[in-house]
Design an enzyme around this catalytic site. Sequence first.
Site, PDB file in Angstrom:
ATOM      1  N   SER A 268      28.716  23.849  67.512  1.00  0.00           N
ATOM      2  CA  SER A 268      29.504  25.085  67.658  1.00  0.00           C
ATOM      3  C   SER A 268      30.973  24.727  67.456  1.00  0.00           C
ATOM      4  O   SER A 268      31.365  23.571  67.670  1.00  0.00           O
ATOM      5  CB  SER A 268      29.311  25.628  69.073  1.00  0.00           C
ATOM      6  OG  SER A 268      30.293  26.592  69.378  1.00  0.00           O
TER       7      SER A 268
ATOM      8  N   TYR B 211      29.339  24.367  78.246  1.00  0.00           N
ATOM      9  CA  TYR B 211      28.793  24.632  76.895  1.00  0.00           C
ATOM     10  C   TYR B 211      29.556  23.789  75.866  1.00  0.00           C
ATOM     11  O   TYR B 211      28.943  23.158  75.001  1.00  0.00           O
ATOM     12  CB  TYR B 211      28.901  26.125  76.566  1.00  0.00           C
ATOM     13  CG  TYR B 211      28.394  26.486  75.176  1.00  0.00           C
ATOM     14  CD1 TYR B 211      27.025  26.528  74.904  1.00  0.00           C
ATOM     15  CD2 TYR B 211      29.280  26.776  74.144  1.00  0.00           C
ATOM     16  CE1 TYR B 211      26.565  26.848  73.631  1.00  0.00           C
ATOM     17  CE2 TYR B 211      28.820  27.100  72.873  1.00  0.00           C
ATOM     18  CZ  TYR B 211      27.460  27.136  72.614  1.00  0.00           C
ATOM     19  OH  TYR B 211      26.996  27.446  71.354  1.00  0.00           O
TER      20      TYR B 211
HETATM   21  P1  NAD Z   1      19.051  32.727  69.527  1.00  0.00           P
HETATM   22  O1  NAD Z   1      19.084  33.010  70.983  1.00  0.00           O
HETATM   23  O2  NAD Z   1      18.869  33.844  68.574  1.00  0.00           O
HETATM   24  O3  NAD Z   1      17.917  31.638  69.223  1.00  0.00           O
HETATM   25  C1  NAD Z   1      17.772  30.517  70.028  1.00  0.00           C
HETATM   26  C2  NAD Z   1      16.461  29.830  69.722  1.00  0.00           C
HETATM   27  O4  NAD Z   1      16.379  28.674  70.537  1.00  0.00           O
HETATM   28  C3  NAD Z   1      15.224  30.669  70.004  1.00  0.00           C
HETATM   29  O5  NAD Z   1      14.280  30.468  68.961  1.00  0.00           O
HETATM   30  C4  NAD Z   1      14.665  30.091  71.301  1.00  0.00           C
HETATM   31  O6  NAD Z   1      13.253  30.174  71.402  1.00  0.00           O
HETATM   32  C5  NAD Z   1      15.096  28.635  71.144  1.00  0.00           C
HETATM   33  N1  NAD Z   1      15.168  27.990  72.443  1.00  0.00           N
HETATM   34  C6  NAD Z   1      16.069  28.209  73.443  1.00  0.00           C
HETATM   35  N2  NAD Z   1      15.750  27.447  74.507  1.00  0.00           N
HETATM   36  C7  NAD Z   1      14.628  26.759  74.164  1.00  0.00           C
HETATM   37  C8  NAD Z   1      13.804  25.832  74.843  1.00  0.00           C
HETATM   38  N3  NAD Z   1      14.036  25.438  76.111  1.00  0.00           N
HETATM   39  N4  NAD Z   1      12.738  25.316  74.181  1.00  0.00           N
HETATM   40  C9  NAD Z   1      12.465  25.697  72.912  1.00  0.00           C
HETATM   41  N5  NAD Z   1      13.207  26.577  72.216  1.00  0.00           N
HETATM   42  C10 NAD Z   1      14.265  27.102  72.853  1.00  0.00           C
HETATM   43  O7  NAD Z   1      20.405  31.919  69.233  1.00  0.00           O
HETATM   44  P2  NAD Z   1      21.188  31.586  67.880  1.00  0.00           P
HETATM   45  O8  NAD Z   1      22.452  32.318  67.912  1.00  0.00           O
HETATM   46  O9  NAD Z   1      20.300  31.644  66.691  1.00  0.00           O
HETATM   47  O10 NAD Z   1      21.550  30.058  68.202  1.00  0.00           O
HETATM   48  C11 NAD Z   1      20.996  28.965  67.485  1.00  0.00           C
HETATM   49  C12 NAD Z   1      21.883  27.743  67.737  1.00  0.00           C
HETATM   50  O11 NAD Z   1      23.186  27.998  67.212  1.00  0.00           O
HETATM   51  C13 NAD Z   1      22.078  27.419  69.222  1.00  0.00           C
HETATM   52  O12 NAD Z   1      22.072  26.024  69.384  1.00  0.00           O
HETATM   53  C14 NAD Z   1      23.458  27.972  69.529  1.00  0.00           C
HETATM   54  O13 NAD Z   1      24.093  27.286  70.584  1.00  0.00           O
HETATM   55  C15 NAD Z   1      24.155  27.713  68.202  1.00  0.00           C
HETATM   56  N6  NAD Z   1      25.320  28.557  67.978  1.00  0.00           N
HETATM   57  C16 NAD Z   1      25.186  29.920  67.941  1.00  0.00           C
HETATM   58  C17 NAD Z   1      26.329  30.683  67.742  1.00  0.00           C
HETATM   59  C18 NAD Z   1      26.271  32.178  67.710  1.00  0.00           C
HETATM   60  O14 NAD Z   1      27.356  32.807  67.789  1.00  0.00           O
HETATM   61  N7  NAD Z   1      25.120  32.817  67.561  1.00  0.00           N
HETATM   62  C19 NAD Z   1      27.575  30.067  67.576  1.00  0.00           C
HETATM   63  C20 NAD Z   1      27.654  28.686  67.620  1.00  0.00           C
HETATM   64  C21 NAD Z   1      26.514  27.937  67.825  1.00  0.00           C
END
Ligand code: NAD
Length: 249
Positions: free
Chosen positions: A141, A154
């Site tokens: 991130s 985080y």
């Molecule tokens: P999301 O909530 O849509 O998806 C998260 C996924 O992680 C889901 O498929 C969920 O099942 C899986 N997950 C969470 N905890 C889990 C566990 N204990 N075991 C197995 N699977 C698990 O989120 P997203 O926005 O697609 O985020 C994906 C990645 O990108 C994350 O690491 C998040 O920190 C990172 N990220 C997201 C953003 C954003 O703004 N959306 C920004 C920076 C980084």
Amino acid sequence: MYMMRNKQIVISGGTSGIGLATAELFAQDGAEVLLIGRNKAKGLSAAQKIQQLSPGSVFIQADLSTMQGCHNAAQSIKRRGREIDVLVNAAGIYAEGRLGTVTEIEYDELMNINVKGTIFLTQELLSLMSKLDASIINIASDAGVNGNYGCPVYCASKGAVVAFTRGLALDCAPLIRVNCICPGDVATPLVEKQLVSGNYTLAEMTKAYPLARIGKAEEIAHMICAIASPLNGFMTGSIITIDGGLTAG
Ligand code: NAD
């Protein structure tokens, strides 16, 4: 487009948001995609969508916040008897909380999935990645590079993913390329939850971005597929920001 025909791709967190958008792009490009996620109903529905593009794709249910969960997911993958070409570590959670109020339980929740799950799923799957130009892509991130307000733990979890990427890239060269993406805010269920629990609106979030909007999951997915592509064979140990200019200044 990305030269992924017949390749086998593992995406942790492939059932939602950035991971699911990435699964779609890889599947469109002819790859077989294994989606790992926690929630069975959500996972089966995501897999159904991906199977329409790539029939061999499947959902693997696992809680990757424990070593046992990482091991179980890896065993299911190993039973398929195929090498892995690409591992995308996208499973993760976001949580706010100033340091004064953070509890040990909250700390463990963030670290166990964002850091431990990334590290131990990778450890479990490395033995399946013996092809030259196999690729690992971790999702950190902007908060893991520059820091953000109101979420120091985080930030720490994503900073660990950045440092893990750099160290692993050195250890895995020249066989496996290891890179990391640092997105700004992206419209996914994670941000939807953030907007419900935080003290700000989407319009307020958007104000921070020179491009005057937050990202789309497909935009991050495109970069993940491009990094994994053999056309990109000289990139390893790189930390790539995709954040609409948020960290440009
Ligand atoms: P999301 O909530 O849509 O998806 C998260 C996924 O992680 C889901 O498929 C969920 O099942 C899986 N997950 C969470 N905890 C889990 C566990 N204990 N075991 C197995 N699977 C698990 O989120 P997203 O926005 O697609 O985020 C994906 C990645 O990108 C994350 O690491 C998040 O920190 C990172 N990220 C997201 C953003 C954003 O703004 N959306 C920004 C920076 C980084």
